[in-house]
Design a protein around this motif. Structure first.
Motif, PDB file in Angstrom:
ATOM      1  N   THR A  94       1.123  -1.343   0.021  1.00  0.00           N
ATOM      2  CA  THR A  94      -0.025  -0.364   0.058  1.00  0.00           C
ATOM      3  C   THR A  94       0.695   0.980   0.289  1.00  0.00           C
ATOM      4  N   ALA A 146      -6.939   5.064   9.078  1.00  0.00           N
ATOM      5  CA  ALA A 146      -6.256   3.460   8.207  1.00  0.00           C
ATOM      6  C   ALA A 146      -6.737   3.287   7.170  1.00  0.00           C
ATOM      7  N   VAL A 162      -6.602  -1.231   5.283  1.00  0.00           N
ATOM      8  CA  VAL A 162      -5.590  -2.160   4.851  1.00  0.00           C
ATOM      9  C   VAL A 162      -5.952  -3.058   4.189  1.00  0.00           C
ATOM     10  N   THR A 169      -8.133  -3.471  -1.003  1.00  0.00           N
ATOM     11  CA  THR A 169      -8.530  -2.112   0.165  1.00  0.00           C
ATOM     12  C   THR A 169      -9.335  -2.197   1.376  1.00  0.00           C
ATOM     13  N   THR A 214      -9.722   1.011   7.734  1.00  0.00           N
ATOM     14  CA  THR A 214      -9.801   0.280   8.974  1.00  0.00           C
ATOM     15  C   THR A 214      -9.717   1.663  10.700  1.00  0.00           C
ATOM     16  N   TYR A 239      -7.340   0.621  14.042  1.00  0.00           N
ATOM     17  CA  TYR A 239      -6.156  -0.267  14.347  1.00  0.00           C
ATOM     18  C   TYR A 239      -6.323   0.393  15.873  1.00  0.00           C
ATOM     19  N   LEU A 260      -6.635  -5.416  14.873  1.00  0.00           N
ATOM     20  CA  LEU A 260      -7.060  -5.331  13.500  1.00  0.00           C
ATOM     21  C   LEU A 260      -8.195  -5.957  13.847  1.00  0.00           C
ATOM     22  N   SER A 283      -1.262  -4.507   4.164  1.00  0.00           N
ATOM     23  CA  SER A 283       0.144  -4.069   4.029  1.00  0.00           C
ATOM     24  C   SER A 283      -0.734  -2.441   4.891  1.00  0.00           C
ATOM     25  N   VAL A 284      -0.383  -1.839   5.592  1.00  0.00           N
ATOM     26  CA  VAL A 284      -1.168  -1.035   5.806  1.00  0.00           C
ATOM     27  C   VAL A 284      -0.611   0.585   5.977  1.00  0.00           C
ATOM     28  N   THR A 285      -1.652   1.520   5.919  1.00  0.00           N
ATOM     29  CA  THR A 285      -0.837   2.711   4.996  1.00  0.00           C
ATOM     30  C   THR A 285      -2.309   4.326   6.398  1.00  0.00           C
ATOM     31  N   ILE A 286      -1.224   4.535   7.509  1.00  0.00           N
ATOM     32  CA  ILE A 286      -1.589   5.085   8.380  1.00  0.00           C
ATOM     33  C   ILE A 286      -1.451   7.102   7.573  1.00  0.00           C
ATOM     34  N   THR A 346       3.617   3.218   6.796  1.00  0.00           N
ATOM     35  CA  THR A 346       2.998   2.471   5.547  1.00  0.00           C
ATOM     36  C   THR A 346       3.707   1.278   6.657  1.00  0.00           C
TER      37      THR A 346
END
Lengths: 137, 137
Positions: free
Chosen positions: A33, B20, B22, B33, B36, B38, B47, B66-69, B80
């Motif tokens: 991502t 975020a 996920v 995607t 979410t 978290y 999660l 993969s997580v982008t915050i 990420t």
């Protein structure tokens, strides 16, 4: 998941310059991502990357992508688009990254000495929160 | 990409209740995607999902995520995390979704009649924008 086109209220949300995340699949199958600028034109998503970005290589090998877009004014609202990249082209004159930079910052892109690449994504399916009809934009 | 642990300034960003996304991998290899909630504890990401969520089935078949915050106070800043889900367990008493709901909304989760599942993600690598050292949180 429902197919495109988006309901009008979601189309209007996506048309604004909002925060977004694009996911690609790495060659080993792991998702990847990255936060991204985007634009929305005729039901397609404009993405633009420095030519060295990992996600560009991923797209070249596997065109499937997923994009989640937040309402930047209320991040409890978001739209996800699942689809595929249908074209990848050099942004030789930086016209596309300038388009995105002007959309998001009001000014042309600052970095002029790096090669950029444009990808257009065709969404196939969408989801949203809240469901359309409960959005009051 | 650098490995964990996160630099302190990024750890502090991730520790806050931020927006975020996920990403999971579908069985056909396409990325998926979802926005979410978290939480962040000892370098791992909590999660929690309704048991019917597609991403839960994806995680059961392929634990890579993969997580982008985003920094919810400044969308231009984001982190990420690439890694894997290391546990998936029933949230039988809704303790974990209540933990997330209190973190994000100040109140326990409203929906009490749906089964929820908790997944813990162990990040392996991170990236951020801007680079650490140029963040002044």
């Amino acid at each position: 998941m429902p197919q495109l086109p988006l309901p009008d209220e979601l189309d209007e949300l996506v048309a604004r310059a909002n925060p977004a995340v694009v996911a690609t699949a790495r060659p080993d199958g792991a998702p990847h991502t990255a936060a991204t600028w985007y634009d929305w034109e005729n039901g397609r998503v404009l993405l633009n990357m420095d030519e060295t970005r990992a996600r560009l290589q991923h797209m070249r090998e596997n065109p499937r992508v997923s994009v989640t877009i937040f309402d930047g004014d209320d991040w409890g609202r978001h739209v996800t688009l699942l689809g595929s990249v249908i074209s990848i082209d050099s942004d030789g004159d930086l016209a596309d990254i300038d388009r995105l930079a002007v959309r998001y910052t009001g000014q042309p892109f600052g970095t002029r000495d790096r090669k950029r690449v444009t990808a257009w994504m065709q969404p196939d399916f969408w989801s949203s929160w809240p469901l359309p009809g409960s959005l009051h934009l």
